[in-house]
Write an enzyme that holds these catalytic residues in place. Structure first.
Site, PDB file in Angstrom:
ATOM      1  N   GLU A  66     -47.290 -61.885 -43.185  1.00  0.00           N
ATOM      2  CA  GLU A  66     -48.569 -61.781 -43.889  1.00  0.00           C
ATOM      3  C   GLU A  66     -48.368 -61.733 -45.397  1.00  0.00           C
ATOM      4  O   GLU A  66     -49.106 -62.373 -46.155  1.00  0.00           O
ATOM      5  CB  GLU A  66     -49.331 -60.520 -43.457  1.00  0.00           C
ATOM      6  CG  GLU A  66     -49.669 -60.464 -41.984  1.00  0.00           C
ATOM      7  CD  GLU A  66     -48.631 -59.702 -41.168  1.00  0.00           C
ATOM      8  OE1 GLU A  66     -47.405 -59.957 -41.333  1.00  0.00           O
ATOM      9  OE2 GLU A  66     -49.041 -58.868 -40.356  1.00  0.00           O
ATOM     10  N   CYS A  97     -49.421 -54.425 -44.276  1.00  0.00           N
ATOM     11  CA  CYS A  97     -50.043 -55.735 -44.433  1.00  0.00           C
ATOM     12  C   CYS A  97     -51.568 -55.646 -44.426  1.00  0.00           C
ATOM     13  O   CYS A  97     -52.243 -56.360 -45.168  1.00  0.00           O
ATOM     14  CB  CYS A  97     -49.545 -56.678 -43.357  1.00  0.00           C
ATOM     15  SG  CYS A  97     -47.778 -57.040 -43.539  1.00  0.00           S
TER      16      CYS A  97
END
Length: 158
Positions: A66, A97
């Protein structure tokens, strides 16, 4: 950066198509003996950021798929905010994330497999931006199987 338009895709839902692109990134991670998680970021039906886990290669615990995709997308957009963008990731984002998605102001997160141990949802979904729409379970079995098989193979090598 290679741009892909959803209009060029076969007749499947946008979420299925773009999760397929995130799965391609996860397979790149697998080829590099990284935990096979992949991510992409889209804007107006185009992929503007890609990433897969690089924690082993970079010896950096923050080098999640991510983070790679969000950074690439921000560079592509020419700014630090990703309003109007969707993050597709093969595994439910971790707290780090999900927190990063808050700061990037991602409009939507779509993930494949749920992560009952480390996923942000088990702690508090308010960690994402209040306007972020979250969808989970897209191509869930395919995403989960990649990770399960990776760790099963690791255990068998020991």
């Amino acid at each position: 950066m290679r741009y892909i338009n959803f209009e060029d895709a076969p007749a499947i839902s946008p979420d299925d198509f773009f999760m397929g692109e995130a799965l391609k990134e996860a397979r790149y991670a697998l080829e590099e003996d990284e935990i096979p998680i992949g991510a992409i970021v889209t804007y107006n039906g185009k992929i503007i950021g890609r990433g897969h886990n690089l924690t082993e290669r970079l010896t950096d615990v923050s080098a999640h798929a991510e983070m790679q995709a969000l950074t690439a997308a921000a560079n592509s957009m020419g700014g630090k905010y990703l309003q109007g963008c969707t993050l597709y990731v093969t595994m439910e984002p971790c707290v780090m994330c999900a927190g990063a998605s808050y700061w990037f102001q991602v409009s939507r997160i779509v993930f494949g497999a749920y992560d009952t141990k480390l996923g942000f949802g088990r702690l508090n979904q308010k960690i994402t931006h209040p306007k972020t729409v979250i969808t989970g379970g897209i191509r869930e079995n395919e995403c989960a199987d990649l990770v399960k098989n990776f760790f099963k193979a690791k255990r068998n090598r020991l």
